[in-house]
Design an enzyme around this catalytic site. Structure first.
Site, PDB file in Angstrom:
ATOM      1  N   LYS A  30     -53.595  -9.060  17.969  1.00  0.00           N
ATOM      2  CA  LYS A  30     -53.189  -9.109  16.525  1.00  0.00           C
ATOM      3  C   LYS A  30     -51.808  -8.444  16.460  1.00  0.00           C
ATOM      4  O   LYS A  30     -51.242  -8.966  15.821  1.00  0.00           O
ATOM      5  CB  LYS A  30     -54.192  -7.964  15.870  1.00  0.00           C
ATOM      6  CG  LYS A  30     -55.417  -8.645  15.379  1.00  0.00           C
ATOM      7  CD  LYS A  30     -56.277  -7.439  14.696  1.00  0.00           C
ATOM      8  CE  LYS A  30     -57.573  -8.235  13.858  1.00  0.00           C
ATOM      9  NZ  LYS A  30     -58.261  -7.241  13.055  1.00  0.00           N
ATOM     10  N   VAL A 147     -58.063  -1.107   8.388  1.00  0.00           N
ATOM     11  CA  VAL A 147     -58.800  -1.307   9.772  1.00  0.00           C
ATOM     12  C   VAL A 147     -58.466  -2.770  10.255  1.00  0.00           C
ATOM     13  O   VAL A 147     -58.048  -2.857  11.571  1.00  0.00           O
ATOM     14  CB  VAL A 147     -60.141  -0.890   9.839  1.00  0.00           C
ATOM     15  CG1 VAL A 147     -60.753  -1.632  11.135  1.00  0.00           C
ATOM     16  CG2 VAL A 147     -60.380   0.404   9.625  1.00  0.00           C
ATOM     17  N   GLU A 148     -58.423  -3.594   9.466  1.00  0.00           N
ATOM     18  CA  GLU A 148     -58.217  -5.165   9.731  1.00  0.00           C
ATOM     19  C   GLU A 148     -56.842  -5.431  10.251  1.00  0.00           C
ATOM     20  O   GLU A 148     -56.595  -6.155  11.142  1.00  0.00           O
ATOM     21  CB  GLU A 148     -58.724  -5.942   8.671  1.00  0.00           C
ATOM     22  CG  GLU A 148     -60.231  -5.969   8.219  1.00  0.00           C
ATOM     23  CD  GLU A 148     -60.794  -6.818   9.324  1.00  0.00           C
ATOM     24  OE1 GLU A 148     -60.374  -7.570  10.350  1.00  0.00           O
ATOM     25  OE2 GLU A 148     -62.243  -6.434   9.316  1.00  0.00           O
ATOM     26  N   THR A 149     -56.032  -4.975   9.408  1.00  0.00           N
ATOM     27  CA  THR A 149     -54.685  -5.442   9.566  1.00  0.00           C
ATOM     28  C   THR A 149     -53.383  -4.388   9.231  1.00  0.00           C
ATOM     29  O   THR A 149     -52.152  -4.952   9.233  1.00  0.00           O
ATOM     30  CB  THR A 149     -54.284  -6.588   8.776  1.00  0.00           C
ATOM     31  OG1 THR A 149     -54.407  -6.398   7.396  1.00  0.00           O
ATOM     32  CG2 THR A 149     -55.384  -7.912   8.980  1.00  0.00           C
ATOM     33  N   TYR A 346     -67.172  -0.012  13.930  1.00  0.00           N
ATOM     34  CA  TYR A 346     -66.321  -0.526  12.908  1.00  0.00           C
ATOM     35  C   TYR A 346     -66.432  -0.020  11.539  1.00  0.00           C
ATOM     36  O   TYR A 346     -65.620   0.543  10.934  1.00  0.00           O
ATOM     37  CB  TYR A 346     -66.377  -2.124  13.017  1.00  0.00           C
ATOM     38  CG  TYR A 346     -65.552  -2.933  11.687  1.00  0.00           C
ATOM     39  CD1 TYR A 346     -64.303  -3.095  11.881  1.00  0.00           C
ATOM     40  CD2 TYR A 346     -66.400  -3.028  10.593  1.00  0.00           C
ATOM     41  CE1 TYR A 346     -63.713  -3.691  10.898  1.00  0.00           C
ATOM     42  CE2 TYR A 346     -65.571  -3.663   9.477  1.00  0.00           C
ATOM     43  CZ  TYR A 346     -64.232  -3.860   9.656  1.00  0.00           C
ATOM     44  OH  TYR A 346     -63.747  -4.708   8.497  1.00  0.00           O
TER      45      TYR A 346
END
Ligand SMILES: [Ca+2]
Length: 367
Positions: A30, A147-149, A346
């Site tokens: 990422k 948290v994702e990006t 998560y």
């Protein structure tokens, strides 16, 4: 990707690997977006135009979806096998000892909290509107996108078509359910090309994670097709550049998976050793199963509002490497967060990042 279909489990299984076992490589994939050369993650492998099975799939897809067969053949045929994608999807070769504190420290740090405060302040009214319309708290939406990006900073550097084609036609055969996974990714290609065709877009433009997850909320194409919403009302859905569309889409996803407004995600839990039946408490894993009476009869000790909780609870265990595990009593809303990514680590990171950002807001300018 409705609740009843097969898709969520596949997506979740995939992301469970990313979240629990291969976190370091997934994170690296990422974050590689911001490291020159940005094209390092691009595929170097063979074109799928040379693969008969891929071209047969293209023709079948075009026919079923009523798309231009030449365009579909071109889109799939000009996709390339990406060895990095394949490697990242391999089952782990060694056993990782899960460690909640280590996991938490990766996602909850001053930079991400600060970015969360900025995002919340910039989108205050939209977050409030999403909360009013879908019943999902701003705190949870802010936690997910962070948290994702990191609020769109790391949305991935793989061409979505290369990732999807690699996983559809060359899913690592060492995996126990390679056939199912490969079918899942064929479905994702179908959703993706249908959307790209509809908006007359170049399918090679979008970049995403190694699994083909896209944009600020890292939606798979099937999630975008089913749950994404045009929350800024400009007539199109843009999960890369429209924070409003992202906020509305995350809230819409949660509502579809059964988020219950006002319900806490979890409660503290202790144990009464004299009547503790840990095997029974752990048996359903994170699926909320026990009413308060049954939960406490098996040795879980709850306090305060938890004793009045109306729905089922799950005993959620978070391992801390060599140290004693952490436990919480997870509600149905905790479970809903794991429908976004199948991992209690998560889910807890999302909850705690959201809370940290909210607390920083309260300490600062106020909400
Ligand atoms: Ca829009």
């Amino acid at each position: 990707m409705s609740i009843q279909t097969r898709s969520p489990q596949f997506r979740l299984a995939i992301f469970f690997i990313a979240a629990s076992a291969c976190l370091t490589s997934a994170e690296a994939a990422k974050s590689s977006k911001n490291k020159p050369p940005a094209r390092a993650a691009q595929a170097q492998g063979a074109l799928y135009a040379t693969r008969e099975d891929a071209m047969l799939f293209a023709d079948d897809l075009a026919s079923r979806r009523n798309l231009d067969p030449a365009w579909v053949r071109q889109a799939i045929g000009q996709s390339r096998f990406n060895p990095t994608v394949s490697r990242l999807m391999q089952p782990p070769t060694k056993t990782f000892v899960k460690n909640w504190r280590a996991y938490r420290s990766r996602f909850i740090d001053p930079v991400r909290i600060r970015a969360g405060v900025d995002f919340w302040q910039a989108n205050r009214r939209t977050l409030a509107r999403a909360e009013a319309e879908y019943g999902v708290p701003a705190e949870i939406i802010v936690g997910i996108i962070g948290v994702e990006t990191i609020y769109g900073r790391n949305t991935g550097s793989f061409r979505v078509m290369d990732s999807l084609a690699t996983l559809a036609f060359d899913y690592p055969s060492s995996h126990a359910r390679a056939k199912e996974r490969s079918d899942y990714f064929k479905g994702e290609i179908e959703q993706f090309l249908t959307m790209e065709s509809r908006r007359d877009a170049d399918p090679f433009q979008p970049l995403g994670s190694y699994a083909g997850a896209m944009g600020m909320p890292q939606f798979m194409p099937s999630s975008q097709a089913k749950y994404a919403v045009d929350f800024d009302g400009d007539g199109s859905i843009d999960l890369w550049n429209s924070p409003a569309d992202v906020i509305g889409s995350v809230a819409s996803y949660f509502k579809a998976y059964g988020w219950q407004p006002g319900m806490p995600t979890h409660y503290p839990v202790n144990f009464d050793a004299s009547r503790l039946d840990m095997d029974a408490l752990m048996a359903p894993d994170i699926l909320p199963t026990f009413g308060v009476a049954s939960f406490t009869a098996k040795g879980a000790v709850l306090e305060g509002p938890a004793l009045q909780h109306p729905g089922p609870l799950a005993l959620v265990e978070l391992l801390n490497g060599p140290d004693a595990p952490s436990y919480v009593a997870g509600t149905e809303n905790f479970y809903v967060i794991t429908r976004y990514n199948w991992s209690s680590y998560y889910a807890m990171s999302v909850i705690e990042l959201g809370r940290e950002v909210a607390q920083a807001m309260d300490r600062g300018t106020g909400r």
